[in-house]
Design an enzyme around this catalytic site. Structure first.
Site, short mmCIF file in Angstrom:
data_model
loop_
_atom_site.label_atom_id
_atom_site.label_comp_id
_atom_site.label_asym_id
_atom_site.label_seq_id
_atom_site.Cartn_x
_atom_site.Cartn_y
_atom_site.Cartn_z
CB CYS A 26 -45.03 -9.81 28.36
SG CYS A 26 -45.67 -8.18 28.68
CG HIS A 83 -42.11 -5.70 29.08
ND1 HIS A 83 -43.35 -6.25 28.91
CD2 HIS A 83 -42.30 -4.52 29.67
CE1 HIS A 83 -44.26 -5.43 29.38
NE2 HIS A 83 -43.64 -4.37 29.85
#
Length: 154
Positions: A26, A83
């Protein structure tokens, strides 16, 4: 049959990507989307995700799409998972071109309870802008400046 015909029509009228690349993790995928650059060019290629508690993050020298949009008078919003690093306020969405942020800074966070689990640690991870939604009163009264780190807020 009608569904298939509609799908073929929509595809024929759309831009078709025939050669594209995506990362398996990710953090590199998000970095590629926001920079428009292949993640290996700035050290985020392969299976390198940025985990909770990590001092790493997307290089602050990289210009992000929301920064360009802001400079051209667009409003920018991020709802979801960041993230891309949060060990320092400079790494967080509001300092990287977003006007508004609602979501999680790290990965491995459940959507319903906002519990974040990684490497045996447990924490809550759900923020609106730079305010911890779960502990709003605790953090709103803390003075935030460029020298305040994320870990000091928990």
């Amino acid at each position: 049959k009608q569904w298939y015909q509609r799908r073929v029509r929509v595809a024929s009228e759309s831009v078709q990507l025939r050669r594209h690349y995506a990362q398996a993790m990710c953090s590199p995928s998000r970095a590629a989307l926001l920079t428009g650059r292949y993640p290996f060019r700035y050290g985020m290629g392969g299976s390198r995700a940025i985990y909770s508690g990590s001092k790493n993050g997307l290089n602050l020298d990289e210009t992000l799409l929301p920064e360009i949009l802001q400079n051209n008078e667009y409003d920018t919003y991020l709802v979801g998972k960041w993230h891309l690093g949060f060990a320092d306020w400079a790494m967080t969405p509001l300092r990287r071109g977003f006007d508004y942020f609602l979501g999680t800074y790290g990965g491995s966070t459940t959507y319903y309870t906002h519990d974040s689990y990684y490497a045996g640690t447990e924490a809550r991870d759900f923020f609106e802008d730079s305010i911890d939604i779960e502990n709003r009163s605790k953090i709103e009264h803390k003075v935030l400046d460029d020298n305040t780190t994320f870990s000091e807020l928990i």
